[in-house]
Design a protein around this motif. Structure first.
Motif, PDB file in Angstrom:
ATOM      1  N   LEU A 157      61.629-105.554 -46.081  1.00  0.00           N
ATOM      2  CA  LEU A 157      61.494-104.329 -45.282  1.00  0.00           C
ATOM      3  C   LEU A 157      61.858-104.607 -43.832  1.00  0.00           C
ATOM      4  CD1 LEU A 157      58.126-102.657 -46.312  1.00  0.00           C
ATOM      5  CD2 LEU A 157      60.392-101.645 -46.507  1.00  0.00           C
ATOM      6  N   ARG A 209      53.506 -96.436 -54.438  1.00  0.00           N
ATOM      7  CA  ARG A 209      54.849 -95.932 -54.724  1.00  0.00           C
ATOM      8  C   ARG A 209      54.884 -95.114 -56.012  1.00  0.00           C
ATOM      9  NH1 ARG A 209      59.485-100.348 -55.123  1.00  0.00           N
ATOM     10  NH2 ARG A 209      58.137-100.981 -56.847  1.00  0.00           N
ATOM     11  N   THR A 240      54.435 -92.595 -52.619  1.00  0.00           N
ATOM     12  CA  THR A 240      54.758 -92.866 -51.215  1.00  0.00           C
ATOM     13  C   THR A 240      55.271 -94.286 -51.062  1.00  0.00           C
ATOM     14  OG1 THR A 240      53.016 -91.343 -50.481  1.00  0.00           O
ATOM     15  CG2 THR A 240      53.851 -92.927 -48.865  1.00  0.00           C
ATOM     16  N   SER A 241      56.422 -94.432 -50.418  1.00  0.00           N
ATOM     17  CA  SER A 241      56.988 -95.751 -50.151  1.00  0.00           C
ATOM     18  C   SER A 241      57.010 -96.016 -48.651  1.00  0.00           C
ATOM     19  CB  SER A 241      58.418 -95.849 -50.701  1.00  0.00           C
ATOM     20  OG  SER A 241      58.439 -95.707 -52.101  1.00  0.00           O
ATOM     21  N   GLU A 243      59.050 -97.255 -45.501  1.00  0.00           N
ATOM     22  CA  GLU A 243      60.438 -97.393 -45.052  1.00  0.00           C
ATOM     23  C   GLU A 243      60.594 -98.524 -44.042  1.00  0.00           C
ATOM     24  OE1 GLU A 243      63.437 -95.507 -45.850  1.00  0.00           O
ATOM     25  OE2 GLU A 243      62.111 -95.240 -47.583  1.00  0.00           O
ATOM     26  N   SER A 244      59.622 -98.678 -43.154  1.00  0.00           N
ATOM     27  CA  SER A 244      59.707 -99.730 -42.139  1.00  0.00           C
ATOM     28  C   SER A 244      58.323 -99.985 -41.563  1.00  0.00           C
ATOM     29  CB  SER A 244      60.668 -99.344 -41.014  1.00  0.00           C
ATOM     30  OG  SER A 244      60.163 -98.237 -40.269  1.00  0.00           O
ATOM     31  N   THR A 256      56.627 -94.039 -43.442  1.00  0.00           N
ATOM     32  CA  THR A 256      56.803 -93.827 -44.882  1.00  0.00           C
ATOM     33  C   THR A 256      58.111 -93.095 -45.169  1.00  0.00           C
ATOM     34  OG1 THR A 256      55.757 -91.639 -45.006  1.00  0.00           O
ATOM     35  CG2 THR A 256      54.295 -93.567 -45.010  1.00  0.00           C
ATOM     36  N   ASP A 257      58.445 -93.019 -46.447  1.00  0.00           N
ATOM     37  CA  ASP A 257      59.669 -92.327 -46.843  1.00  0.00           C
ATOM     38  C   ASP A 257      59.588 -90.830 -46.582  1.00  0.00           C
ATOM     39  OD1 ASP A 257      57.744 -91.918 -48.774  1.00  0.00           O
ATOM     40  OD2 ASP A 257      59.081 -92.200 -50.469  1.00  0.00           O
TER      41      ASP A 257
END
Length: 476
Positions: A157, A209, A240-241, A243-244, A256-257
């Motif tokens: 990530l 996720r 929920t993923s 993102e950074s 999050t995404d």
């Protein structure tokens, strides 16, 4: 660097966690000379950074939760947990991360301990580089057993290196309670650690996720655990993923995404495991460094006559109790082959066959409520093409459960093979159900027919009376 001359043993064990210790115990009991190599603490991951510390942290959490459901006691346990005392007791249970007791146990069985980094150096040969640079060369007459376990796997990530994230090790060994904790993952480690730190005073956010917690169990298990976490004040977000991640001063910022921005003091990634085989010399015996090691049911590595892989490294069942079971099987197989036994018992349920890895793997998740399972879930049984029927019972229908806790919530399921009328899997979710799972393991591993289980009478009034409710429901 100094080097000693080669020292010959019957068996060399790489890794002194519970798995390696059990291999050594079995081979020593058979009269084989055994060397054990360990680069960290004797006792391994389970003793210092996994099973023991996590359960030491969770025990007061579960005890308080259970007491709060008992009239006449509930009013006594309404305050917060004494986090300092809980952490201090955890430190005591892991021996303050000192392994003197475990070393004494190894000495007691007559195994020789070599501290340092062990690597294969061709067939039946292991080199050990000690902490002061000394080098030992060990050779194995009969077997080398790789019992090096697994490590937490971190995702690739943006920003992850700079945030210094927690893995399971940091989550079980932290010496203070973070004010805000983000937990990424939905499996056992994520669920247990979210339960722990929420109860100790953290504001916990769980990012999953997938569709829910505990995805390898029956769906209702994760649902009930998520409900309890939410009621305790945690924020559980599914689908929920991340993102950074990045660190702004002392704050971890998570994006999050969905574009949500979360702030925390610490972030725990509980997103899988990777084999601890990257630097143990697998390439010197024709194997891929960093790979899982496939084995037969005697735990011998495919294509080898002398190399065994026991526990997490073979990827069959990443649980301490299952690794210890494998170690007992491997130790028996190594001893039998060393004694030139002409025919090993490798048939179904034989003394040299780890059959339970396929049919009867038990697991307990020490959340509130507890979740316990053995064998196949309904979905797994159906995917395997079995003709099955699932039987569900609400644990609130059992007198013992209602005496255990006021307003008891929980569920049980057994998956029945309709052709043999035996159990393929059993799942319990609810307070105190962890102690039920061994009875289910016996029923599944023993392939006990339903009509015989009918005569195994559960004591009244215990939660185990759920067995009667399940069988009555099945029989109609």
């Amino acid at each position: 660097m100094t080097e000693t001359e080669s020292i010959a043993y019957d068996v060399v064990v790489l890794g002194a966690g519970p798995v390696g210790e059990n291999v050594a115990d079995r081979t020593r009991a058979a009269g084989l000379s055994t060397a054990v190599v360990e680069s960290e603490l004797v006792g391994g991951e389970c003793s210092y950074w996994a099973c023991i510390p996590s359960k030491a942290l969770l025990r007061p959490v579960i005890t308080r939760a259970d007491a709060r459901r008992v009239p006449g006691v509930a009013h006594l346990v309404q305050g917060p947990l004494d986090a300092r005392a809980v952490l201090a007791h955890r430190n005591y249970e892991v021996g303050d991360w000192k392994d003197d007791g475990q070393v004494s146990w190894l000495d007691g069985i007559g195994a020789d301990l070599y501290r340092g980094h062990g690597r294969l150096d061709g067939p039946r040969r292991v080199t050990v580089t000690g902490p002061d640079g000394e080098r030992h060369v060990l050779t194995a007459r009969h077997a080398v057993a790789v019992c090096t376990g697994s490590d937490a796997q971190l995702p690739d990530l943006p920003g992850i290196a700079e945030v210094n994230p927690w893995t399971s090790r940091e989550a079980t060994s932290a010496q203070s309670v973070p004010g805000r904790l983000v937990v990424v993952g939905g499996g056992v480690v994520a669920s247990e650690m979210a339960t722990t730190w929420q109860a100790l005073g953290s504001q916990v956010t769980v990012l999953v996720r997938g569709k829910g917690l505990l995805p390898r169990m029956e769906p209702f298990a994760g649902e009930l655990v998520a409900e309890a976490l939410t009621e305790a004040g945690a924020d559980v977000r599914t689908g929920t993923s991340v993102e950074s991640v990045r660190r702004e001063g002392q704050t971890v910022v998570v994006v999050t995404d969905a574009g949500d921005r979360l702030e925390a003091d610490e972030i725990l990634f509980a997103t899988g495991r990777t084999p601890r085989t990257g630097d143990i010399g697998l390439d010197t015996v024709g194997l891929e460094p960093g790979s899982w090691l496939p084995v037969d049911d005697t735990l011998r590595v495919a294509g080898s006559e002398w190399l065994y892989a026991v526990g997490d490294v073979n990827h069959r069942a990443l649980m301490t109790h299952q690794g210890k079971y494998q170690a007992r099987i491997a130790g028996a197989a190594i001893a039998a082959r060393a004694a030139h036994v002409p025919l090993l018992e490798t048939d179904r349920w034989g003394a040299h066959s780890a059959t339970a890895d396929h049919a009867a793997v038990p697991q307990v998740v020490f959340t509130d409520p507890e979740a316990a399972t053995v064998g196949l879930s309904l979905a797994e049984a159906e995917q395997a093409g079995r003709r099955v029927r699932a039987v569900d019972v609400e644990l609130s229908s059992v007198a013992g459960a209602n005496l255990f806790a006021d307003g008891y919530r929980g569920r049980a399921r057994m998956v029945v093979d309709l052709d043999s009328e035996t159990l393929l899997g059993v799942t319990f979710v609810g307070p105190g159900v962890g102690e039920l799972i061994h009875s289910a393991s016996i029923a599944v591993a023993g392939e006990v027919p339903i009509d015989r289980l009918w005569h195994a009478v559960p004591s009244f009034p215990t939660i185990s009376e759920v067995w009667l409710r399940l069988l009555e429901t099945y029989r109609g």
